[in-house]
Design an enzyme around this catalytic site. Structure first.
Site, PDB file in Angstrom:
ATOM      1  N   THR A 284       0.848  -1.179   0.000  1.00  0.00           N
ATOM      2  CA  THR A 284       0.000   0.000   0.000  1.00  0.00           C
ATOM      3  C   THR A 284       0.890   1.237   0.000  1.00  0.00           C
ATOM      4  O   THR A 284       1.962   1.252   0.629  1.00  0.00           O
ATOM      5  CB  THR A 284      -1.033  -0.011   1.143  1.00  0.00           C
ATOM      6  OG1 THR A 284      -1.887   1.127   1.002  1.00  0.00           O
ATOM      7  CG2 THR A 284      -0.399  -0.008   2.519  1.00  0.00           C
ATOM      8  N   GLU A 285       0.440   2.262  -0.750  1.00  0.00           N
ATOM      9  CA  GLU A 285       1.263   3.441  -1.018  1.00  0.00           C
ATOM     10  C   GLU A 285       1.797   4.110   0.244  1.00  0.00           C
ATOM     11  O   GLU A 285       2.871   4.706   0.241  1.00  0.00           O
ATOM     12  CB  GLU A 285       0.447   4.491  -1.798  1.00  0.00           C
ATOM     13  CG  GLU A 285       0.113   4.090  -3.217  1.00  0.00           C
ATOM     14  CD  GLU A 285      -1.246   3.439  -3.324  1.00  0.00           C
ATOM     15  OE1 GLU A 285      -1.521   2.482  -2.561  1.00  0.00           O
ATOM     16  OE2 GLU A 285      -2.029   3.868  -4.186  1.00  0.00           O
ATOM     17  N   ASN A 286       0.999   4.047   1.325  1.00  0.00           N
ATOM     18  CA  ASN A 286       1.387   4.767   2.534  1.00  0.00           C
ATOM     19  C   ASN A 286       2.374   3.994   3.400  1.00  0.00           C
ATOM     20  O   ASN A 286       2.512   4.290   4.590  1.00  0.00           O
ATOM     21  CB  ASN A 286       0.143   5.174   3.333  1.00  0.00           C
ATOM     22  CG  ASN A 286      -0.750   4.007   3.668  1.00  0.00           C
ATOM     23  OD1 ASN A 286      -1.037   3.181   2.811  1.00  0.00           O
ATOM     24  ND2 ASN A 286      -1.188   3.921   4.889  1.00  0.00           N
TER      25      ASN A 286
END
Lengths: 240, 223
Positions: free
Chosen positions: B48-50
């Site tokens: 996930t990007e975060n």
């Protein structure tokens, strides 16, 4: 050397009108709510700082944190990738009324621009946004047969971030996904102030575990049991 | 309206093509559903990007830790082997070609592989997130989508009319009616629902469907 401060008021005292401020966090995770609210309290009391450019992934949620800064009229411009949230009313109304500027940046480009700012790299090339409206007006160059867009570094006067452990030298660890943009912002701002959930003595953090070395940090303030933006919003909180 | 797959069935079909050990990013919203349908014996590693790799599913209500969320700001969980990292490392994984597949939603996909999935035009507040980064770098960029819009207009088109997310980036589309590859600037039909005729499918598609090998039946379980 001891980078520990004794009050939140002191922590946000140096931010001037018109400053560019990077604020850590992705949605609510890693949002330095107490630092932001101390800044808002200063503005309400003194009328300053205003005309701020704020750099964050988002543009606030509900009526706390960055949304509360916008609601107070302290923010002139947002630089972000995703100005939407569960409750984006504050930003949306200000934007549609023409009261706030928006520079929309793809998320990975935003991260890399901040990293480049902290690393002394004035520009870089990325495949992200090639051929889209977000690349309009930017130089494009071909490398090994593929087009790349040139993007510029992003620096700030101040960074306000949240960390888990911080020692007197400014060495930091983070808590899970609350890390996100904060290590990058710490390196890209002229002055980085960190709210830490636990202030510890040098040596208390295993050197192998330090994520942000103290050279990137100017001051830390301990805020035990910090508020979570998500929980504040679920409770319908407003600041002030 | 022709019989079509549900969103869960489209997600199920996309999940069948994810290999054991693959590094996968699922776009926010509908694509997140793909994680539910990993075939038995296979375990993908989700990014996930975060800044989280190898996370688990949603926690029980009341068990959320809001420092542990995905790019859609939904609570996720740890599992053995989860790793955390900052945003620049996260997008190095994306742009650096380290992800095996990204699965995204779409407003429109063109036969050239162009994708439009971030903006419906100049009205309202624009928001892009990580979509423009994800379409570059993943070894395979797949789209899951209804075959047509709510108004019945084709979403698979010759050229996108909406603002682009990326140029020539999509390699496969899992739609509510078919599985279509994008090869050499054209749609190549691989699978279709047995109930739909070639003619009807072509009528619901905004660009020519090419057939280069026998078209398989698209069969999904009831979900």
């Amino acid at each position: 050397m001891d980078k520990r401060l004794s009050s939140l008021i002191e922590a946000v005292a140096d931010i001037q009108d018109g400053a560019t401020v990077m604020i850590g966090g992705f949605g609510g995770s890693g949002a330095p709510i107490e630092l932001i609210h101390a800044l808002i309290d200063r503005f309400i009391e003194t009328g300053s700082p205003k005309g701020l450019t704020v750099i964050n992934n988002n543009a606030g949620n509900g009526h706390v944190g960055i949304a509360a800064m916008i609601e107070q009229g302290m923010v002139k411009k947002m630089i972000c990738s995703f100005p939407r949230s569960a409750d984006p009313t504050v930003f949306t109304q200000a934007y549609l009324a023409g009261e706030i500027e928006l520079e929309l940046v793809p998320q990975g480009t935003l991260a890399e621009r901040i990293r480049a700012g902290g690393a002394g790299i004035p520009a870089f090339f990325t495949p992200t946004s090639v051929g889209t409206e977000l690349a309009e007006g930017k130089p494009v160059q071909q490398f090994e047969g593929r087009d790349y867009v040139m993007e510029r570094w992003l620096k700030a006067d101040h960074a306000l971030i949240k960390a888990e452990l911080g020692d007197a030298l400014g060495n930091l660890t983070y808590r899970m996904a609350a890390r996100n943009f904060s290590p990058l912002m710490a390196s890209a701002a002229a002055r980085t102030v960190v709210q830490v959930s636990h202030a510890v003595e040098p040596g208390a953090i295993d050197p192998e575990h330090i994520v942000t070395p103290g050279i990137f940090v100017d001051a830390i303030i301990e805020v035990a049991n910090p508020a979570q933006e998500e929980e504040l919003n679920r409770a319908g909180a407003h600041h002030p | 309206m022709t019989e079509k797959l549900s969103n869960a069935q489209i997600a199920w079909r996309a999940a069948q093509d994810i290999a054991d050990g693959a590094y996968v990013n699922l776009g926010i919203g509908f694509p997140e559903m793909v994680a539910r349908f990993q075939p038995p014996g296979r375990e993908a590693i989700f990014h996930t990007e975060n800044g989280v790799l190898g996370f688990g599913g949603a926690p029980e209500p009341g068990e959320e830790d809001w420092d542990l969320i995905n790019a859609g700001k939904k609570a996720i969980t740890l599992k053995p082997g989860t790793a955390f990292f900052h945003h620049a490392d996260s997008f190095a994984m994306v742009r650096g070609g380290h992800l095996d597949v990204a699965i995204l939603g779409a407003y429109e996909v063109a036969e050239t592989g162009d994708l439009a999935n971030w903006s419906t035009g100049p009205k309202g507040v624009p928001a892009v997130g990580g979509a423009m980064d994800l379409v570059h770098g993943a070894k395979r960029v797949a789209v899951i989508t209804d075959h047509v819009t709510k108004k019945g207009q084709p979403k698979l088109v010759e050229r996108c009319s909406l603002p682009l997310t990326g140029v020539g980036c999509v390699t496969r589309v899992y739609s509510s009616l078919a599985v279509i590859d994008i090869e050499g600037g054209r749609f190549v039909l691989r699978e279709k629902l047995p109930a739909i005729t070639m003619e009807n499918l072509q009528n619901l598609t905004g660009a020519k469907l090419h057939v280069t090998a026998p078209v398989e039946d698209l069969i999904c379980p009831e979900l």
